[in-house]
Design an enzyme around this catalytic site. Structure first.
Site, short mmCIF file in Angstrom:
data_model
loop_
_atom_site.label_atom_id
_atom_site.label_comp_id
_atom_site.label_asym_id
_atom_site.label_seq_id
_atom_site.Cartn_x
_atom_site.Cartn_y
_atom_site.Cartn_z
N HIS A 1 4.40 18.61 -26.14
CA HIS A 1 4.12 17.56 -26.65
C HIS A 1 3.99 16.43 -25.54
O HIS A 1 4.18 15.20 -26.07
CB HIS A 1 4.48 17.21 -27.94
CG HIS A 1 4.58 18.21 -28.94
ND1 HIS A 1 3.59 18.21 -30.07
CD2 HIS A 1 5.52 19.26 -29.16
CE1 HIS A 1 3.72 19.71 -30.61
NE2 HIS A 1 4.98 20.18 -30.20
N SER B 1 -6.20 1.63 -2.41
CA SER B 1 -6.96 0.91 -3.03
C SER B 1 -7.80 -0.38 -2.10
O SER B 1 -7.08 -0.88 -1.37
CB SER B 1 -6.37 -0.04 -4.35
OG SER B 1 -6.98 -1.25 -4.68
N LYS C 1 -0.99 0.22 -3.57
CA LYS C 1 -1.51 1.26 -4.27
C LYS C 1 -1.54 2.69 -3.42
O LYS C 1 -2.08 2.56 -2.26
CB LYS C 1 -2.62 1.39 -5.05
CG LYS C 1 -2.31 0.37 -6.39
CD LYS C 1 -3.29 0.58 -7.52
CE LYS C 1 -3.31 1.92 -8.02
NZ LYS C 1 -4.43 1.84 -8.93
N GLU D 1 -7.62 13.90 -9.17
CA GLU D 1 -8.42 13.14 -10.00
C GLU D 1 -10.06 13.71 -9.97
O GLU D 1 -10.72 13.96 -10.84
CB GLU D 1 -8.67 11.65 -9.82
CG GLU D 1 -7.19 10.93 -10.28
CD GLU D 1 -7.36 9.47 -9.88
OE1 GLU D 1 -7.43 8.74 -10.89
OE2 GLU D 1 -7.15 9.13 -8.63
#
Ligand code: ARG
Length: 462
Positions: free
Chosen positions: A158, A279, A285, A292
């Site tokens: 979970h 980025s 970043k 992804e």
């Protein structure tokens, strides 16, 4: 209006240019050209072998087809929309090269059994390549696992901390998924590798062909027993797309974990510069674009599976032009799976660094050893359900006191239950918690070492 088409004199006028474009598959089925040539060469040999054409004619056709292969490889043959599809394109070029005898190639054959043959030859090749890539992916996982048997990482259910596990054990879960993917593709292969060649348009042919001969030349395991079935089913494509989808599910789950692990919240891995991107606006970043993209590309492969199922569900026997729609989805799925496997293999091999210090701390800062306290009591005669309830209370009071289980004093333990002794601290230390799960397939170090040896054997399996 375009030039008049390859089909019969029955047609008075040429196709409307927009309809010609709509109808044509050459823009994508050119991908099949080398298989179309190989299949046609086998067909030509068979025609000569059975005496349907002369031996010399067979030779001429074979050599002419070989020339087209070279022309294509050297970029000299680029058929356009006027050829409609790769099959017409090759036949037309063959006739330009060898003259009228080229027109004999299509004796006792239809584009329907031809396209079915080409697609299967293509998929066969691609399945072999994907299986090879799965092997490389598994190899990299196994190498990392071997180095991290005793590295601990929080295990989750979970997405809540559950019990710590060996990092090797965690990674070997993906090894086993890939193992089944590899096996599954072999199974799919056995149903891709059936020859439809010689089924004709739908009903077979009046010529004394030898289907087993062409099947043998093309290394098919067997031939379709029913001509209608042979030209019109695409179950092999559905099966492949299903296997491809499952591979993507597995890669996507791993991607999701890498993305989580690389986040500031987890900090379990660092992404190396070679596999991460920045980025355009936020200079701090480092983005996990590779996982992804893999996660994102998964959807299109599922989509192709769905499309293929829908294409098939309402088709009456036998061939229908709807079947031309099988190709782009198959090609795109093949390309997507190959690209994703390659990227994920590189990412694992050189793009990820596990943060050992952080992992070592992470497994000490939670209540993931609570089950072990219950097991401790149960091993000392307290019925498990009772022990479970006792530990529930311990966790509750510890949280209220801002303590972890390891911080409780022995007196506190003994107030909870007299069965607790000094060895409770050893029993709840993360290393011991992991080591103790020594059931077959569990995360105990002995089991994991065994699992690595077994995985090596699986990896060398054919
Ligand atoms: N381009 C067609 C396809 O991909 C080849 C078969 C055409 N057959 C036909 N009867 N029109 O399915």
């Amino acid at each position: 209006m375009t030039e008049k088409q390859t089909w019969s004199q029955r047609f008075e006028s040429a196709l409307h240019p927009a309809i010609a474009r709509f109808n044509a598959s050459i823009g994508f089925d050119i991908e099949l050209i080398k298989y179309d040539i190989t299949g046609s060469q086998a067909h030509a040999k068979m025609l000569a072998h059975t005496g349907i054409i002369s031996y010399e004619e067979g030779e001429i056709l074979f050599t002419g087809l070989e020339q087209i292969r070279q022309e294509y490889d050297q970029g000299q043959f680029q058929p356009g929309i006027d050829s409609e599809d790769v099959h017409f394109a090759v036949e037309k070029r063959l006739t330009e090269i060898v003259g009228n005898v080229g027109k004999k190639l299509h004796t006792a054959r239809s584009r329907n059994d031809q396209v079915g043959t080409d697609t299967r030859l293509y998929l066969r090749d691609q399945i072999r390549k994907i299986r090879q890539q799965l092997r490389e992916f598994q190899g990299v996982i196994l190498d990392i696992a071997e180095k991290n048997v005793e590295t601990l990482i929080p295990g989750y259910t979970h997405l809540q901390r559950a019990q710590p596990v060996s990092l090797a054990h965690h990674l070997l879960a993906y090894f086993q998924m890939a193992q089944r993917d590899w096996e599954r593709l072999a199974d799919v292969y056995s149903r891709v590798n059936i020859s439809p060649l010689g089924c004709g348009a739908l009903a077979g042919t009046t010529f004394p062909i030898d289907r087993h001969y062409t099947a043998k030349l093309l290394h098919f395991d067997r031939v379709y027993a029913n001509s209608l079935d042979g030209v019109s089913d695409r179950d092999f494509a559905i099966e492949f797309l299903c296997a491809a989808s499952i591979i993507m599910v597995h890669l996507s789950r791993l991607s999701e974990e890498v993305i989580l692990w690389a986040s500031e919240e987890f900090r379990f891995v660092t992404l190396k510069d070679s596999c991460a991107t920045g980025s355009s606006i936020m200079p701090q970043k480092k983005n996990p674009d590779v996982p992804e993209l893999v996660r994102g590309k998964t959807g299109r492969v599922f989509g192709h599976l769905q499309a293929m199922l829908v294409i098939m569900k309402g088709l009456p026997l036998a061939y229908n032009k709807d079947l031309q729609e099988d190709k782009e989805g198959i090609f795109d799925s093949v390309n997507t799976v190959k690209a994703c496997l390659e990227a994920m293999t590189i990412l694992l091999q050189e793009g990820l660094e596990f943060r050992h210090q952080r992992l070592a701390t992470a497994v000490t800062e939670d209540f993931a050893n609570a089950t072990d306290v219950a097991d401790y009591l149960a091993a000392r005669g307290v019925p498990f359900r009772e022990a479970y309830n006792i530990v529930g209370k311990v966790v509750k009071t510890s949280i209220a006191a801002g303590k972890l289980l390891k911080d409780l004093h022995l007196e506190e333990w003994q107030e909870i239950h007299p069965a607790f002794a000094a060895d409770i601290y050893e029993a709840i230390a993360p290393r011991q918690v992991v080591a103790a799960r020594n059931s077959y397939g569990g995360t105990g170090f002995v089991q994991v070492r065994e699992a690595i040896i077994n995985a090596r054997t699986q990896l060398s399996g054919k």
